[in-house]
Design an enzyme around this catalytic site. Structure first.
Site, mmCIF file in Angstrom:
data_model
loop_
_atom_site.group_PDB
_atom_site.id
_atom_site.type_symbol
_atom_site.label_atom_id
_atom_site.label_comp_id
_atom_site.label_asym_id
_atom_site.label_seq_id
_atom_site.Cartn_x
_atom_site.Cartn_y
_atom_site.Cartn_z
ATOM 1 C CE LYS A 1 -4.530 0.836 0.367
ATOM 2 N NZ LYS A 1 -5.632 0.080 -0.186
ATOM 3 N N GLY B 1 -23.985 3.175 4.550
ATOM 4 C CA GLY B 1 -23.073 3.767 3.570
ATOM 5 C C GLY B 1 -23.532 3.451 2.160
ATOM 6 N N GLY C 1 -22.165 4.867 -0.771
ATOM 7 C CA GLY C 1 -21.194 5.506 -1.665
ATOM 8 C C GLY C 1 -20.955 4.640 -2.895
ATOM 9 C CB VAL D 1 -18.787 -0.328 -2.450
ATOM 10 C CG1 VAL D 1 -19.112 -1.825 -2.405
ATOM 11 C CG2 VAL D 1 -17.364 -0.129 -2.952
HETATM 12 P P1 NAD Z 1 -17.291 6.027 -0.521
HETATM 13 O O1 NAD Z 1 -16.502 7.070 0.155
HETATM 14 O O2 NAD Z 1 -17.691 6.188 -1.938
HETATM 15 O O3 NAD Z 1 -18.643 5.733 0.303
HETATM 16 C C1 NAD Z 1 -18.716 5.665 1.678
HETATM 17 C C2 NAD Z 1 -20.083 6.210 2.087
HETATM 18 O O4 NAD Z 1 -20.263 5.984 3.478
HETATM 19 C C3 NAD Z 1 -20.232 7.707 1.855
HETATM 20 O O5 NAD Z 1 -21.441 7.956 1.152
HETATM 21 C C4 NAD Z 1 -20.286 8.294 3.280
HETATM 22 O O6 NAD Z 1 -21.099 9.445 3.377
HETATM 23 C C5 NAD Z 1 -20.874 7.138 4.042
HETATM 24 N N1 NAD Z 1 -20.586 7.124 5.482
HETATM 25 C C6 NAD Z 1 -19.431 7.390 6.118
HETATM 26 N N2 NAD Z 1 -19.575 7.226 7.441
HETATM 27 C C7 NAD Z 1 -20.856 6.831 7.645
HETATM 28 C C8 NAD Z 1 -21.614 6.494 8.796
HETATM 29 N N3 NAD Z 1 -21.091 6.527 10.029
HETATM 30 N N4 NAD Z 1 -22.907 6.150 8.629
HETATM 31 C C9 NAD Z 1 -23.472 6.100 7.395
HETATM 32 N N5 NAD Z 1 -22.788 6.413 6.267
HETATM 33 C C10 NAD Z 1 -21.501 6.778 6.397
HETATM 34 O O7 NAD Z 1 -16.441 4.660 -0.321
HETATM 35 P P2 NAD Z 1 -16.591 3.310 -1.137
HETATM 36 O O8 NAD Z 1 -15.628 3.291 -2.254
HETATM 37 O O9 NAD Z 1 -18.030 3.053 -1.386
HETATM 38 O O10 NAD Z 1 -16.047 2.259 -0.051
HETATM 39 C C11 NAD Z 1 -16.844 1.890 1.065
HETATM 40 C C12 NAD Z 1 -16.044 0.952 1.947
HETATM 41 O O11 NAD Z 1 -15.674 -0.220 1.196
HETATM 42 C C13 NAD Z 1 -14.728 1.534 2.466
HETATM 43 O O12 NAD Z 1 -14.479 1.014 3.754
HETATM 44 C C14 NAD Z 1 -13.690 0.983 1.490
HETATM 45 O O13 NAD Z 1 -12.407 0.921 2.082
HETATM 46 C C15 NAD Z 1 -14.255 -0.387 1.229
HETATM 47 N N6 NAD Z 1 -13.834 -0.977 -0.030
HETATM 48 C C16 NAD Z 1 -14.056 -0.339 -1.204
HETATM 49 C C17 NAD Z 1 -13.658 -0.935 -2.409
HETATM 50 C C18 NAD Z 1 -13.939 -0.289 -3.736
HETATM 51 O O14 NAD Z 1 -13.882 -0.981 -4.776
HETATM 52 N N7 NAD Z 1 -14.290 1.002 -3.775
HETATM 53 C C19 NAD Z 1 -13.001 -2.183 -2.394
HETATM 54 C C20 NAD Z 1 -12.788 -2.827 -1.167
HETATM 55 C C21 NAD Z 1 -13.201 -2.218 0.008
#
Ligand code: NAD
Length: 365
Positions: free
Chosen positions: A80, A177, A179, A181
């Site tokens: 990383k 959440g 976002g 994903v």
């Molecule tokens: P993102 O930032 O697009 O979405 C996260 C969402 O969670 C946001 O809409 C935010 O407002 C919301 N959020 C944050 N804290 C919150 C809370 N306490 N209550 C409710 N909502 C809350 O991130 P993402 O890319 O969707 O990733 C989400 C998670 O999945 C992260 O932990 C990331 O590390 C993990 N992840 C993502 C991927 C990927 O392909 N993007 C791959 C593996 C793991």
């Protein structure tokens, strides 16, 4: 700031601090383990309060990538990068080109890509300086929908194991959440007949999902305590902790967020409460599986990546069944399987007298 004595240090092979005078780059790259192949792991940009906070983050994240790759049966290790800076104001072409030159000095032992705070466009700049960049624009694209697909398949596997059901019709799922994903997870679950309760700190995202998926909307404080068969954490890490555990009202915890357990012991606490936990680095490996396809000899093919993501359900089922047989937490079983695979990789490398990780493109001929 100690590296070897850091609580997050876990026999990492290499930790490199990079500084570039011209661009102001301050980055740390950690390679945790390359026994199974060159390390893969994205580049996170974050305004860390201190260097030691950045170091802790990169050490933990790199180790997580090693376990994720091992459980996805990928011929890659874990690494990383963290860049210290504000993604809202500190980005420049010079910065990411400096990052690319830094990555290049590792000679293919590590491939970087986008992560929190960075984008495919940033990776295009880095890519101008080194071939060891994945997920730039024009390559495999946004991994989030593929990650979501793996999470959906993983939830189905967990429901099958825990509730003995082959479909999600009427199954209640609380999604925290919405976002990149979480939105796609919610979409796939709805198409499958699940009944959703959703929450997001961002009211626009929450309302859009509630409307689009006919979901019940609750506050982000309430979501962890919602009565449902499945809780799907798709926001930040550390959600399973001493404060949230007594509030959980679900049979299964299965979602996309990295590092869902605040501490390892919280995996044991879920087990003690009879809640089935889908280990995060197993269920959320779809994005890594997708990006790793770029390194196959014939290059990236979306259909093949999606087919490989199906294996997440099978791997989770193996973890669930072994955990049931041994009456052990699924988090411990997943760790054990990953460690067995890494140890075997190390042994076969030693038996062949092979050198440390070779660049995958070169290895592929
Ligand atoms: P993102 O930032 O697009 O979405 C996260 C969402 O969670 C946001 O809409 C935010 O407002 C919301 N959020 C944050 N804290 C919150 C809370 N306490 N209550 C409710 N909502 C809350 O991130 P993402 O890319 O969707 O990733 C989400 C998670 O999945 C992260 O932990 C990331 O590390 C993990 N992840 C993502 C991927 C990927 O392909 N993007 C791959 C593996 C793991």
């Amino acid at each position: 700031m100690d590296v070897f004595a850091s609580p997050a240090f876990d026999d990492h092979e290499q930790v490199v601090f990079f500084f570039d005078r011209g661009s102001g780059l301050r980055a740390i790259v950690a390679l945790h383990d390359t026994s199974l192949g060159p390390a893969i792991g994205g580049c996170r940009m974050w305004p860390y309060a201190s260097e030691s906070e950045a170091l802790t983050d990169v050490l933990r994240l790199a180790k997580g990538m090693t376990y994720k790759a091992a459980m996805a049966a990928l011929p890659f290790g874990g690494g990383k990068t963290v860049m210290i800076g504000d993604p809202g104001s500190d980005k420049s072409e010079a910065l990411f080109r400096a990052l690319g030159r830094a990555i290049d000095t590792l000679g293919g032992r590590y491939y970087t890509g986008e992560d929190v705070g960075t984008s495919p466009a940033d990776m295009d700049w880095a890519r101008a300086e080194t071939p060891y960049v994945l997920g730039h624009s024009g390559s495999s694209g946004d991994p989030s929908p593929v990650t979501a697909r793996g999470v959906w398949l993983g939830i189905r596997a967990a429901v099958r194991h825990r509730l003995g059901r082959d479909d999600l019709g009427g199954v209640r799922v609380a999604v925290q959440g919405l976002g990149h994903v979480g939105y796609h997870v919610a979409r796939l679950l709805t198409q499958d007949g699940a009944r959703l309760t959703v929450a997001d700190l961002d009211p626009n995202r929450a309302e859009r999902a509630a409307e689009e998926f006919g979901a019940r909307l609750v506050s982000s404080e309430e979501i962890l305590g919602v009565e449902a068969e499945v809780l799907a954490p798709c926001a930040l890490g550390g959600v399973i902790n001493d404060a949230s555990l007594p509030r959980l009202c679900c049979a299964i915890v299965a979602g996309a967020a990295n590092n869902q357990l605040l501490e390892d012991r919280h995996g044991a606490a879920l087990h003690a409460r009879g809640i089935l936990y889908a280990p995060d680095y197993v269920i959320n490996a779809g994005g890594l599986i997708n990006i790793a396809e770029e390194l196959r000899p014939r290059g990236y093919q979306r259909e093949r990546a999606l087919a490989r993501v199906q294996s997440i359900a099978q791997t989770l089922t193996e973890v669930f069944e072994r955990a049931a047989r041994e009456d052990a937490p699924t988090s411990q079983i997943a760790d054990r399987i990953a460690e067995e695979r890494i140890r075997l990789g190390r042994q076969s490398r030693a038996a062949l007298g092979a050198p440390a990780a070779q660049p995958a493109r070169a290895a592929a001929g």
